[in-house]
Design an enzyme around this catalytic site. Structure first.
Site, mmCIF file in Angstrom:
data_model
loop_
_atom_site.group_PDB
_atom_site.id
_atom_site.type_symbol
_atom_site.label_atom_id
_atom_site.label_comp_id
_atom_site.label_asym_id
_atom_site.label_seq_id
_atom_site.Cartn_x
_atom_site.Cartn_y
_atom_site.Cartn_z
ATOM 1 N N TRP A 164 0.805 -1.221 0.000
ATOM 2 C CA TRP A 164 0.000 0.000 0.000
ATOM 3 C C TRP A 164 0.841 1.275 0.000
ATOM 4 O O TRP A 164 0.299 2.354 -0.202
ATOM 5 C CB TRP A 164 -0.944 0.022 1.226
ATOM 6 C CG TRP A 164 -0.242 -0.315 2.511
ATOM 7 C CD1 TRP A 164 -0.240 -1.531 3.127
ATOM 8 C CD2 TRP A 164 0.598 0.537 3.297
ATOM 9 N NE1 TRP A 164 0.551 -1.492 4.260
ATOM 10 C CE2 TRP A 164 1.076 -0.228 4.383
ATOM 11 C CE3 TRP A 164 1.009 1.876 3.194
ATOM 12 C CZ2 TRP A 164 1.938 0.292 5.352
ATOM 13 C CZ3 TRP A 164 1.865 2.388 4.162
ATOM 14 C CH2 TRP A 164 2.321 1.603 5.219
ATOM 15 N N ASN A 165 2.140 1.171 0.295
ATOM 16 C CA ASN A 165 2.868 2.443 0.487
ATOM 17 C C ASN A 165 3.174 3.165 -0.833
ATOM 18 O O ASN A 165 3.246 4.393 -0.866
ATOM 19 C CB ASN A 165 4.139 2.235 1.340
ATOM 20 C CG ASN A 165 5.176 1.384 0.683
ATOM 21 O OD1 ASN A 165 4.870 0.578 -0.201
ATOM 22 N ND2 ASN A 165 6.414 1.535 1.102
ATOM 23 N N LYS A 188 -2.537 -8.410 -7.578
ATOM 24 C CA LYS A 188 -3.303 -8.412 -6.324
ATOM 25 C C LYS A 188 -2.765 -7.234 -5.506
ATOM 26 O O LYS A 188 -1.739 -7.340 -4.846
ATOM 27 C CB LYS A 188 -3.084 -9.732 -5.584
ATOM 28 C CG LYS A 188 -4.233 -10.147 -4.681
ATOM 29 C CD LYS A 188 -4.535 -9.188 -3.532
ATOM 30 C CE LYS A 188 -3.574 -9.318 -2.374
ATOM 31 N NZ LYS A 188 -3.689 -8.212 -1.396
ATOM 32 N N PRO A 189 -3.453 -6.072 -5.593
ATOM 33 C CA PRO A 189 -2.951 -4.910 -4.850
ATOM 34 C C PRO A 189 -3.296 -5.042 -3.369
ATOM 35 O O PRO A 189 -4.123 -5.875 -2.996
ATOM 36 C CB PRO A 189 -3.740 -3.747 -5.465
ATOM 37 C CG PRO A 189 -5.020 -4.369 -5.925
ATOM 38 C CD PRO A 189 -4.713 -5.783 -6.314
ATOM 39 N N ALA A 190 -2.701 -4.192 -2.559
ATOM 40 C CA ALA A 190 -3.053 -4.175 -1.131
ATOM 41 C C ALA A 190 -4.503 -3.718 -0.996
ATOM 42 O O ALA A 190 -4.958 -2.822 -1.722
ATOM 43 C CB ALA A 190 -2.125 -3.230 -0.384
ATOM 44 N N SER A 242 6.200 -7.002 3.039
ATOM 45 C CA SER A 242 6.989 -7.290 4.239
ATOM 46 C C SER A 242 7.765 -8.599 4.087
ATOM 47 O O SER A 242 7.362 -9.496 3.332
ATOM 48 C CB SER A 242 6.058 -7.381 5.447
ATOM 49 O OG SER A 242 5.177 -8.464 5.270
ATOM 50 N N GLU A 263 10.702 -8.235 -3.255
ATOM 51 C CA GLU A 263 11.206 -6.919 -2.832
ATOM 52 C C GLU A 263 10.643 -6.713 -1.433
ATOM 53 O O GLU A 263 9.468 -6.399 -1.277
ATOM 54 C CB GLU A 263 10.711 -5.817 -3.769
ATOM 55 C CG GLU A 263 11.230 -5.916 -5.198
ATOM 56 C CD GLU A 263 12.703 -5.574 -5.318
ATOM 57 O OE1 GLU A 263 13.273 -4.994 -4.365
ATOM 58 O OE2 GLU A 263 13.304 -5.903 -6.354
ATOM 59 N N LEU A 264 11.479 -6.890 -0.416
ATOM 60 C CA LEU A 264 10.961 -6.950 0.951
ATOM 61 C C LEU A 264 11.411 -5.750 1.789
ATOM 62 O O LEU A 264 11.798 -4.719 1.252
ATOM 63 C CB LEU A 264 11.389 -8.279 1.585
ATOM 64 C CG LEU A 264 11.029 -9.512 0.721
ATOM 65 C CD1 LEU A 264 11.523 -10.795 1.367
ATOM 66 C CD2 LEU A 264 9.535 -9.585 0.458
ATOM 67 N N GLU A 394 11.790 -2.455 11.032
ATOM 68 C CA GLU A 394 11.424 -1.275 10.243
ATOM 69 C C GLU A 394 10.357 -0.547 11.040
ATOM 70 O O GLU A 394 9.317 -1.146 11.331
ATOM 71 C CB GLU A 394 10.706 -1.753 8.983
ATOM 72 C CG GLU A 394 11.507 -2.049 7.802
ATOM 73 C CD GLU A 394 10.568 -2.361 6.625
ATOM 74 O OE1 GLU A 394 9.718 -3.254 6.740
ATOM 75 O OE2 GLU A 394 10.716 -1.702 5.602
#
Ligand SMILES: NC(=O)c1ccc[n+]([C@@H]2O[C@H](COP(=O)([O-])OP(=O)(O)OC[C@H]3O[C@@H](n4cnc5c(N)ncnc54)[C@H](O)[C@@H]3O)[C@@H](O)[C@H]2O)c1
Ligand SMILES: N[C@@H](CC=O)C(=O)O
Length: 497
Positions: A164-165, A188-190, A242, A263-264, A394
């Site tokens: 979502w960011n 599949k978006p947030a 995440s 990509e975490l 984080e």
């Protein structure tokens, strides 16, 4: 067509605001009637609803992609390029509406949202062109009378799961690469930020991207992801999010031996050398920490400052931080919007409390000034140490932690003391120090004397628990390509060539 009156009236083109999934070129509601509200994090108001698709509908998206793949892969690369460039033009032409949608669902200030639309669109243009350069090789033959070589072929259906960011750019960086390579995608978006993805779908359709090539599925995240991971027809999984969820998806993709790109999370060190002007470095650190209200995988999470300039650096940092404005991203002159939801605010508060309980000093950060329940005021802690949560996790919040160090070897050890390895920053003008530290850092990306480090030509990605593979750059498209080796034997005339 269902339209939320508030959001649609804010757009020049209300048809960019869609409250459906998009499968096989059709706007789709959920067969089971399940719906989820999408909330504006700045106000807590519902800005729209999205359907949650049933398992069969997710599988239908895979069927659609499978059907569409046949024609899409058969197009010439320059034909795919044309369609992607048309999509790029539409993203640019609708930048203002896309930014408004993004600010409403994500919370980031409008100028940042405009910047993300630009950034996201730039990947579409980049990969449209890169698709024309997926060269194979000729191989000097060791076999008599044979010609050897490779060609690149699309891997097949790619499932793209995004956070979502950065609701738009994290999709285009994957989707444009996959589509340019000849692959259909299922995005599949947030659930927090679906409307940017759906606007992308609307524009893809207008750009002439065929039905079934760009699909957006919505639903319960674990359910949807499991179906996509377990389906053997889905050949590649690209995930940004995440590390916790990335590990899970890697495990779930093992059975079908998918191509997996991850990509975490990041936990970037920001190293300031003793030769730096403390003010210049402090201002850069503020910029590297507070973008997207700290909800950025590149955020400067551990600020490591040489002890000889530490106190001056802290003063300048606090001064610059005090000038940051916090509020609804739709208003003008706002630097920091809200966090994505209340749990993020609670997590940030817990991280600060943990640090204070373990001996950190609170230099600034007054939560009583927060303009709403999802806002977190910029906070500065000094005396941060390795036993504190803020060191290892984080924070994904506007909480900055500063630690003093004594020498280069110590700062290298401190910087690498994390499971993450995405990005790191170094501020110094000493070339020997730059080289030594840059080489010793266990991070996929190191930025020296620059806050800005990303963009289409860059191989973006991390090492350690920050991920697998690279996005963007000249290798980003390889995540969606297979190398096919050929041996053409019994040719007669090629021996010795
Ligand atoms: N390395 C990068 O390029 C990069 C870029 C942006 C964000 N991030 C990382 O993303 C994280 C923040 O984003 P987030 O909170 O949306 O991450 P997240 O892992 O919670 O969610 C990411 C995606 O996974 C889905 N998801 C959540 N739980 C799931 C489950 N159990 N099974 C399957 N799918 C699931 C979500 O719906 C979303 O689409 C941070 O760690 C940040 O560093 C990394
Ligand atoms: N800022 C990053 C996204 C991380 O959250 C990027 O540029 O990709």
């Amino acid at each position: 067509m269902k339209l939320s009156r508030t959001l649609s009236t804010m757009l020049d083109d209300p048809r960019l605001f869609r409250q459906y999934a998009y499968v096989d070129g059709k706007w789709t509601h959920g067969d089971g009637g399940r719906e989820e509200a999408v909330i504006d994090p700045a106000t807590g108001e519902v800005i729209g609803h999205i359907p949650w698709l049933e398992a069969d509908q997710i599988r239908a998206a895979v069927d659609a992609a499978e059907g569409a793949f046949v024609h899409w892969r058969a197009l010439r690369a320059d034909e795919r390029c044309e369609r992607l460039l048309a999509w790029y033009d539409l993203l640019q032409a609708n930048r203002e509406d896309l930014a408004t949608i993004m600010t409403l669902e994500q919370g980031k200030p409008l100028p940042d949202a405009r910047g993300e639309v630009e950034y996201g669109a730039s990947f579409v243009r980049w990969f449209a062109e890169e698709g024309k350069r997926t060269f194979g090789e000729t191989i000097p033959s060791h076999i008599p009378n044979a010609a050897l070589g490779t060609i690149k072929e699309p891997v097949g259906i790619a499932a793209l799961i995004t956070p979502w960011n950065f609701p738009l750019a994290m999709i285009t960086r994957k989707a444009a690469a996959a589509m340019a390579a000849g692959c259909p995608v299922i995005v599949k978006p947030a659930g927090e930020t679906p409307f940017s993805a759906l606007a992308l779908a609307e524009l893809a359709e207008r750009a002439g991207i065929p039905a079934g090539i760009f699909n957006v599925v919505l639903g319960e995240p674990a359910e949807v992801s499991k179906i996509l991971c377990f389906d053997d027809r889905v050949k590649a999984l690209s995930f940004t999010g995440s590390t916790r969820v990335g590990r899970l998806l890697l495990e779930q993709s093992a059975n079908t031996v998918k191509r997996v790109s991850l990509e975490l999370g990041g936990n970037a060190p920001f190293i300031v050398g003793p030769d730096m002007d403390p003010k210049e470095a402090a201002f850069a650190a503020v910029a590297a920490k507070f973008q997207t209200a700290g909800q950025d995988c590149l955020a400067a999470d551990r600020i490591l400052v040489h002890e000889s300039i530490h106190d001056e650096f802290v003063e300048h940092f606090a001064e610059r931080m005090a000038a940051l404005t916090v509020g609804n991203g739709l208003e003008s002159e706002i630097d920091l919007g809200p966090l994505i939801h209340r749990q993020a605010v609670e997590k940030a508060a817990a991280i600060v409390d943990d640090a204070l309980a373990k001996g950190a000093t609170l230099v600034a950060g007054d939560q009583s000034l927060a303009p709403g329940e999802n806002f977190f005021m910029p906070t500065l802690l000094t005396g941060v140490t390795h036993d504190m949560k803020i060191w290892h996790e984080e924070s994904f919040a506007p909480v900055a932690g500063i630690t003093a160090y004594a020498n280069d070897d110590q700062v290298i050890e401190m910087a690498n003391d994390t499971e993450y390895g995405l990005a790191a920053y170094i501020y110094t003008h000493d070339i020997r120090r730059i080289w030594k530290i840059m080489r010793a850092l266990e991070f996929g990306m190191v930025s020296v004397n620059s806050v800005k480090m990303t963009g289409p030509p860059v191989p973006f990605g991390g090492v350690k628990h920050s991920g697998l593979g690279r996005e963007g750059g000249i290798t980003g498209i390889d995540e969606y390509l297979e190398t096919k080796y050929y041996c053409l034997g019994a040719l007669g005339s090629v021996s010795g060539s």
